[in-house]
Write a protein that holds these residues in place. Structure first.
Motif, PDB file in Angstrom:
ATOM      1  N   GLN A 217       0.842  -1.189   0.000  1.00 53.11           N
ATOM      2  CA  GLN A 217       0.000   0.000   0.000  1.00 53.11           C
ATOM      3  C   GLN A 217       0.884   1.248   0.000  1.00 53.11           C
ATOM      4  OE1 GLN A 217      -3.571  -0.214  -0.108  1.00 53.11           O
ATOM      5  NE2 GLN A 217      -2.707  -2.165  -0.745  1.00 53.11           N
ATOM      6  N   ASP A 218       0.430   2.279  -0.671  1.00 50.86           N
ATOM      7  CA  ASP A 218       1.155   3.547  -0.659  1.00 50.86           C
ATOM      8  C   ASP A 218       1.039   4.218   0.704  1.00 50.86           C
ATOM      9  OD1 ASP A 218       2.068   3.490  -3.306  1.00 50.86           O
ATOM     10  OD2 ASP A 218       0.149   4.248  -4.039  1.00 50.86           O
ATOM     11  N   ALA A 219      -0.142   4.110   1.312  1.00 52.45           N
ATOM     12  CA  ALA A 219      -0.386   4.820   2.562  1.00 52.45           C
ATOM     13  C   ALA A 219      -1.542   4.178   3.320  1.00 52.45           C
ATOM     14  CB  ALA A 219      -0.718   6.277   2.264  1.00 52.45           C
ATOM     15  N   ILE A 220      -1.664   4.582   4.576  1.00 54.44           N
ATOM     16  CA  ILE A 220      -2.797   4.193   5.402  1.00 54.44           C
ATOM     17  C   ILE A 220      -3.417   5.465   5.968  1.00 54.44           C
ATOM     18  CG2 ILE A 220      -1.865   1.927   6.011  1.00 54.44           C
ATOM     19  CD1 ILE A 220      -1.070   3.161   8.751  1.00 54.44           C
ATOM     20  N   TYR A 221      -4.666   5.383   6.383  1.00 52.36           N
ATOM     21  CA  TYR A 221      -5.323   6.485   7.075  1.00 52.36           C
ATOM     22  C   TYR A 221      -5.153   6.286   8.570  1.00 52.36           C
ATOM     23  CZ  TYR A 221      -7.837   7.576   2.768  1.00 52.36           C
ATOM     24  OH  TYR A 221      -8.162   7.919   1.490  1.00 52.36           O
ATOM     25  N   LEU A 222      -4.937   7.363   9.270  1.00 46.32           N
ATOM     26  CA  LEU A 222      -4.897   7.353  10.723  1.00 46.32           C
ATOM     27  C   LEU A 222      -5.975   8.323  11.198  1.00 46.32           C
ATOM     28  CD1 LEU A 222      -3.632   6.619  13.461  1.00 46.32           C
ATOM     29  CD2 LEU A 222      -2.060   8.536  13.132  1.00 46.32           C
ATOM     30  N   TRP A 223      -7.043   7.758  11.772  1.00 41.73           N
ATOM     31  CA  TRP A 223      -8.143   8.570  12.289  1.00 41.73           C
ATOM     32  C   TRP A 223      -8.019   8.685  13.785  1.00 41.73           C
ATOM     33  CZ3 TRP A 223     -11.805   5.052   9.196  1.00 41.73           C
ATOM     34  CH2 TRP A 223     -11.985   5.555   7.909  1.00 41.73           C
ATOM     35  N   SER A 224      -8.199   9.871  14.283  1.00 41.77           N
ATOM     36  CA  SER A 224      -8.232  10.115  15.722  1.00 41.77           C
ATOM     37  C   SER A 224      -9.279  11.193  15.966  1.00 41.77           C
ATOM     38  CB  SER A 224      -6.856  10.561  16.220  1.00 41.77           C
ATOM     39  OG  SER A 224      -6.598  11.889  15.795  1.00 41.77           O
ATOM     40  N   PRO A 225      -9.617  11.455  17.223  1.00 45.22           N
ATOM     41  CA  PRO A 225     -10.562  12.540  17.489  1.00 45.22           C
ATOM     42  C   PRO A 225     -10.028  13.904  17.047  1.00 45.22           C
ATOM     43  CG  PRO A 225     -10.410  11.095  19.387  1.00 45.22           C
ATOM     44  CD  PRO A 225      -9.327  10.671  18.427  1.00 45.22           C
ATOM     45  N   GLU A 226      -8.719  14.034  16.909  1.00 46.73           N
ATOM     46  CA  GLU A 226      -8.118  15.316  16.568  1.00 46.73           C
ATOM     47  C   GLU A 226      -7.892  15.535  15.077  1.00 46.73           C
ATOM     48  OE1 GLU A 226      -6.510  13.231  18.915  1.00 46.73           O
ATOM     49  OE2 GLU A 226      -7.690  14.171  20.494  1.00 46.73           O
ATOM     50  N   ALA A 227      -7.714  14.457  14.306  1.00 44.27           N
ATOM     51  CA  ALA A 227      -7.331  14.656  12.904  1.00 44.27           C
ATOM     52  C   ALA A 227      -7.542  13.391  12.077  1.00 44.27           C
ATOM     53  CB  ALA A 227      -5.860  15.066  12.816  1.00 44.27           C
ATOM     54  N   LEU A 228      -7.499  13.587  10.771  1.00 37.20           N
ATOM     55  CA  LEU A 228      -7.430  12.496   9.807  1.00 37.20           C
ATOM     56  C   LEU A 228      -6.127  12.695   9.056  1.00 37.20           C
ATOM     57  CD1 LEU A 228      -8.348  10.204   7.945  1.00 37.20           C
ATOM     58  CD2 LEU A 228      -9.653  11.895   6.651  1.00 37.20           C
ATOM     59  N   ASP A 229      -5.217  11.739   9.186  1.00 37.02           N
ATOM     60  CA  ASP A 229      -3.927  11.811   8.504  1.00 37.02           C
ATOM     61  C   ASP A 229      -3.797  10.676   7.513  1.00 37.02           C
ATOM     62  OD1 ASP A 229      -2.939  14.006   9.985  1.00 37.02           O
ATOM     63  OD2 ASP A 229      -2.332  12.676  11.607  1.00 37.02           O
ATOM     64  N   ILE A 230      -3.067  10.934   6.462  1.00 38.64           N
ATOM     65  CA  ILE A 230      -2.658   9.885   5.536  1.00 38.64           C
ATOM     66  C   ILE A 230      -1.171   9.673   5.762  1.00 38.64           C
ATOM     67  CG2 ILE A 230      -2.434   9.177   3.139  1.00 38.64           C
ATOM     68  CD1 ILE A 230      -4.877  10.904   2.527  1.00 38.64           C
ATOM     69  N   ILE A 231      -0.807   8.469   6.167  1.00 37.66           N
ATOM     70  CA  ILE A 231       0.565   8.150   6.552  1.00 37.66           C
ATOM     71  C   ILE A 231       1.161   7.212   5.504  1.00 37.66           C
ATOM     72  CG2 ILE A 231       2.037   7.181   8.355  1.00 37.66           C
ATOM     73  CD1 ILE A 231       0.365   9.564   9.333  1.00 37.66           C
ATOM     74  N   THR A 232       2.303   7.576   4.984  1.00 37.61           N
ATOM     75  CA  THR A 232       2.935   6.760   3.954  1.00 37.61           C
ATOM     76  C   THR A 232       3.409   5.416   4.504  1.00 37.61           C
ATOM     77  OG1 THR A 232       4.614   6.715   2.218  1.00 37.61           O
ATOM     78  CG2 THR A 232       5.265   7.725   4.285  1.00 37.61           C
ATOM     79  N   CYS A 233       3.375   4.417   3.652  1.00 37.05           N
ATOM     80  CA  CYS A 233       3.948   3.101   3.957  1.00 37.05           C
ATOM     81  C   CYS A 233       5.245   2.904   3.174  1.00 37.05           C
ATOM     82  CB  CYS A 233       2.963   1.993   3.591  1.00 37.05           C
ATOM     83  SG  CYS A 233       1.441   2.013   4.541  1.00 37.05           S
ATOM     84  N   ARG A 234       5.682   3.933   2.485  1.00 41.00           N
ATOM     85  CA  ARG A 234       6.861   3.868   1.628  1.00 41.00           C
ATOM     86  C   ARG A 234       8.118   4.271   2.387  1.00 41.00           C
ATOM     87  NH1 ARG A 234       5.198   0.504  -2.018  1.00 41.00           N
ATOM     88  NH2 ARG A 234       3.314   1.187  -3.031  1.00 41.00           N
ATOM     89  N   PRO A 235       9.251   3.684   2.048  1.00 43.38           N
ATOM     90  CA  PRO A 235      10.481   3.986   2.772  1.00 43.38           C
ATOM     91  C   PRO A 235      10.969   5.424   2.632  1.00 43.38           C
ATOM     92  CG  PRO A 235      10.881   2.351   1.031  1.00 43.38           C
ATOM     93  CD  PRO A 235       9.411   2.651   1.049  1.00 43.38           C
ATOM     94  N   ASP A 236      10.496   6.159   1.625  1.00 43.36           N
ATOM     95  CA  ASP A 236      10.967   7.541   1.495  1.00 43.36           C
ATOM     96  C   ASP A 236      10.357   8.446   2.566  1.00 43.36           C
ATOM     97  OD1 ASP A 236       8.356   8.053   0.657  1.00 43.36           O
ATOM     98  OD2 ASP A 236       8.913   8.446  -1.420  1.00 43.36           O
ATOM     99  N   GLY A 237       9.329   7.940   3.272  1.00 44.61           N
ATOM    100  CA  GLY A 237       8.760   8.658   4.406  1.00 44.61           C
ATOM    101  C   GLY A 237       7.968   9.898   4.073  1.00 44.61           C
ATOM    102  N   LYS A 238       7.600  10.082   2.816  1.00 48.29           N
ATOM    103  CA  LYS A 238       6.858  11.282   2.445  1.00 48.29           C
ATOM    104  C   LYS A 238       5.384  11.108   2.802  1.00 48.29           C
ATOM    105  CE  LYS A 238       9.990  12.734  -1.162  1.00 48.29           C
ATOM    106  NZ  LYS A 238      10.207  12.948  -2.575  1.00 48.29           N
ATOM    107  N   GLY A 239       4.981  11.681   3.914  1.00 46.20           N
ATOM    108  CA  GLY A 239       3.593  11.621   4.358  1.00 46.20           C
ATOM    109  C   GLY A 239       2.865  12.892   3.994  1.00 46.20           C
ATOM    110  N   VAL A 240       1.560  12.811   3.959  1.00 43.76           N
ATOM    111  CA  VAL A 240       0.739  13.947   3.605  1.00 43.76           C
ATOM    112  C   VAL A 240      -0.367  14.059   4.651  1.00 43.76           C
ATOM    113  CG1 VAL A 240      -0.819  14.908   1.877  1.00 43.76           C
ATOM    114  CG2 VAL A 240       1.136  13.565   1.143  1.00 43.76           C
ATOM    115  N   ARG A 241      -0.614  15.268   5.138  1.00 46.49           N
ATOM    116  CA  ARG A 241      -1.757  15.470   6.031  1.00 46.49           C
ATOM    117  C   ARG A 241      -2.890  16.028   5.190  1.00 46.49           C
ATOM    118  NH1 ARG A 241      -2.214  17.800  12.013  1.00 46.49           N
ATOM    119  NH2 ARG A 241      -1.935  15.604  12.350  1.00 46.49           N
ATOM    120  N   LEU A 242      -3.961  15.266   5.123  1.00 44.82           N
ATOM    121  CA  LEU A 242      -5.163  15.687   4.406  1.00 44.82           C
ATOM    122  C   LEU A 242      -6.344  15.505   5.345  1.00 44.82           C
ATOM    123  CD1 LEU A 242      -4.513  13.903   1.012  1.00 44.82           C
ATOM    124  CD2 LEU A 242      -4.171  16.307   1.524  1.00 44.82           C
TER     125      LEU A 242
END
Length: 92
Positions: A59-84
């Motif tokens: 997978q390119d990324a996973i979603y991380l849901w919390s009461p504070e935010a929705l983040d898209i976290i990369t699963c790739r070794p380059d570590g480029k994550g995006v907050r959306l």
């Protein structure tokens, strides 16, 4: 496609084998033609294990849901994550 169905079945098997609490989810790309892809919401999985599971299933990324935010976290070794999505920002 059959490849996605096979990958989805393998991921479900891994989730069940690990005894994880889960629910079915569906993602779509509204800007890319509306392609719909099945997925899983997994409850209580530590972030590092979620990233590893995503990487294991290419997978390119996973979603991380919390009461504070929705983040898209990369699963790739380059570590480029995006907050959306959304985030709660306290008023100053």
């Amino acid at each position: 496609p059959l490849t996605n169905a096979c990958a989805d079945a393998r991921l479900l098997d891994a989730v069940l084998h690990r005894g994880l609490r889960w629910f079915r989810s569906v993602g779509s790309d509204l800007h890319g033609g509306g392609a719909v892809e099945p997925g899983f919401g997994i409850i209580g999985l530590p972030l590092d294990e979620g990233i590893a599971l995503g990487a294991e299933f290419d997978q390119d990324a996973i979603y991380l849901w919390s009461p504070e935010a929705l983040d898209i976290i990369t699963c790739r070794p380059d570590g480029k994550g995006v907050r959306l999505g959304w985030a709660i920002v306290p008023e100053s």
